[in-house]
Design an enzyme around this catalytic site. Structure first.
Site, PDB file in Angstrom:
ATOM      1  N   LYS A  54       2.440   1.862   8.091  1.00  0.00           N
ATOM      2  CA  LYS A  54       2.858   0.819   7.203  1.00  0.00           C
ATOM      3  C   LYS A  54       4.360   0.762   7.150  1.00  0.00           C
ATOM      4  O   LYS A  54       5.241  -0.315   7.184  1.00  0.00           O
ATOM      5  CB  LYS A  54       2.028   0.618   6.068  1.00  0.00           C
ATOM      6  CG  LYS A  54       0.727   0.226   6.342  1.00  0.00           C
ATOM      7  CD  LYS A  54      -0.173   0.630   5.228  1.00  0.00           C
ATOM      8  CE  LYS A  54      -1.857   0.187   5.469  1.00  0.00           C
ATOM      9  NZ  LYS A  54      -2.580   0.356   4.306  1.00  0.00           N
ATOM     10  N   GLN A  98      -2.392   2.632  -1.896  1.00  0.00           N
ATOM     11  CA  GLN A  98      -3.109   2.965  -0.902  1.00  0.00           C
ATOM     12  C   GLN A  98      -4.671   3.445  -1.428  1.00  0.00           C
ATOM     13  O   GLN A  98      -4.715   4.262  -2.228  1.00  0.00           O
ATOM     14  CB  GLN A  98      -2.630   4.179  -0.101  1.00  0.00           C
ATOM     15  CG  GLN A  98      -3.150   4.626   1.022  1.00  0.00           C
ATOM     16  CD  GLN A  98      -3.626   3.392   2.029  1.00  0.00           C
ATOM     17  OE1 GLN A  98      -2.436   2.850   2.448  1.00  0.00           O
ATOM     18  NE2 GLN A  98      -4.822   3.422   2.613  1.00  0.00           N
ATOM     19  N   ASP A 121      -1.021  -6.998  -0.693  1.00  0.00           N
ATOM     20  CA  ASP A 121      -2.254  -6.273   0.279  1.00  0.00           C
ATOM     21  C   ASP A 121      -3.377  -7.224  -0.108  1.00  0.00           C
ATOM     22  O   ASP A 121      -4.383  -6.774   0.204  1.00  0.00           O
ATOM     23  CB  ASP A 121      -2.335  -4.769  -0.164  1.00  0.00           C
ATOM     24  CG  ASP A 121      -2.981  -3.928   0.771  1.00  0.00           C
ATOM     25  OD1 ASP A 121      -3.051  -4.295   1.817  1.00  0.00           O
ATOM     26  OD2 ASP A 121      -3.669  -2.866   0.506  1.00  0.00           O
TER      27      ASP A 121
END
Ligand code: NAP
Length: 285
Positions: A54, A98, A121
């Site tokens: 990413k 994450q 996200d």
């Protein structure tokens, strides 16, 4: 029957990323580019790989990254404090925590501490609520990536029967909501679902979001179905037995090169939107 079309996530994500890079080149002189903060807790090698992919993708389009690495023994309070620092930092436009965080941390509380304006996200309860009401928001990247793929190829969603296998909060459940918002008739399946093969056999659109290699068998697939495989298992294998099932499909995503690259493109796109002070628009057919 017409031969199946591969849904080329690699090509479509490259197009989205080119658009982001071009948009960022247009910013005025002296204006800093957007910044995505990534938080990695513990030392799960798969998570390290995902975060580094990413970060690399950010740099390729001109988005800066700020990396926060925390040890396995981090507590919920310590992680919340880091998130709050990033919430308060005006140079940070997006925050990616994450998944999964290390054992013992209240992951939901930490996701929900991310400001909705920085939740690029799409993982907070706030963003999920807006998605459910079909309001502008940041959407979970993997399901939104699949929707953008369907739309890019002009695949009809309204009135179709979609069967989503898996109901995790960042994948299966929001995918079911998005398809519902786009007027599909949705069956959302999970580990307690009875006679899954019979349900999948009725599907015009099948979404694999289980996390079990080739779990969805080719002989469950109806002729002409659209196959979207979000699964990413060891050995580059998805959740659908795609090597055989694709021959019955009208469209299918390969693994790799289908849903994975779209996930990253959506993360970058929503970071750009945050920088521009806007959300992803409500879903519309
Ligand atoms: P997860 O949190 O483990 O959820 C798995 C879901 O599958 C759960 O809802 C579970 O049901 C359901 N399930 C398990 N066994 C089942 C069975 N026998 N029959 C029907 N449903 C069953 O996984 P996830 O995070 O959603 O990830 C799923 C897959 O997507 C993984 O392969 C992951 O690597 C991949 N993924 C890919 C990306 C990407 O960028 N490409 C991003 C995220 C995830 P219950 O709710 O009843 O337990």
């Amino acid at each position: 029957m017409k031969s199946p079309t591969l849904l080329d996530g690699k090509a479509i994500s490259a197009k989205i990323k080119d658009g982001i890079a071009n948009e960022l080149k247009k910013r005025g002189p002296g204006k800093n580019p957007p910044t995505l903060a990534t938080i990695l807790v513990g030392d799960n090698p798969a998570s390290e790989t995902y975060v580094s992919m990413k970060v690399k993708a950010c740099h390729a389009v001109g988005i800066l990254s700020k990396s926060v690495r925390l040890p396995e023994a981090t507590t919920t309070e310590e992680l919340l404090a880091e998130i709050n620092k990033l919430n308060d930092d005006p140079s940070v436009h997006g925050i990616l925590l994450q998944h999964p965080v290390s054992h013992g941390i209240d992951e939901r509380a930490c996701f929900d501490a991310i400001l909705p304006e920085k939740d690029v996200d799409g993982v907070t309860t706030n963003s999920f609520g807006k998605l459910s009401m079909n309001k502008a928001a940041y959407f979970p990247c993997t399901p939104y990536g699949m929707i953008l793929l369907l739309q890019e190829y002009g695949i009809e969603i309204a009135g179709k029967h979609a069967v989503v296998v898996g109901r995790s909060p960042i994948l299966g459940k929001p995918m079911a909501v998005m398809l519902t918002n786009l007027d599909a008739t949705v069956t959302l399946c999970h580990s307690k679902t009875k006679d899954l093969p019979a349900l999948v056999k009725q599907a015009d659109i099948v979404v694999g979001a289980v996390g079990k290699p080739e779990f969805i068998q080719a002989d469950w697939i109806k002729e002409g179905a659209v196959l979207l495989d979000a699964g990413y298992n060891v050995g580059n294998v998805g959740d659908i037995q795609i090597s055989v099932a694709k021959d019955k499909s009208s469209y299918y995503t390969p693994v790799p090169g289908g849903v994975g690259p779209m996930t990253i493109a959506v993360l970058l796109l929503q970071t750009l939107y945050s920088y521009q002070g806007k959300f992803s628009p409500p879903l519309a057919g």
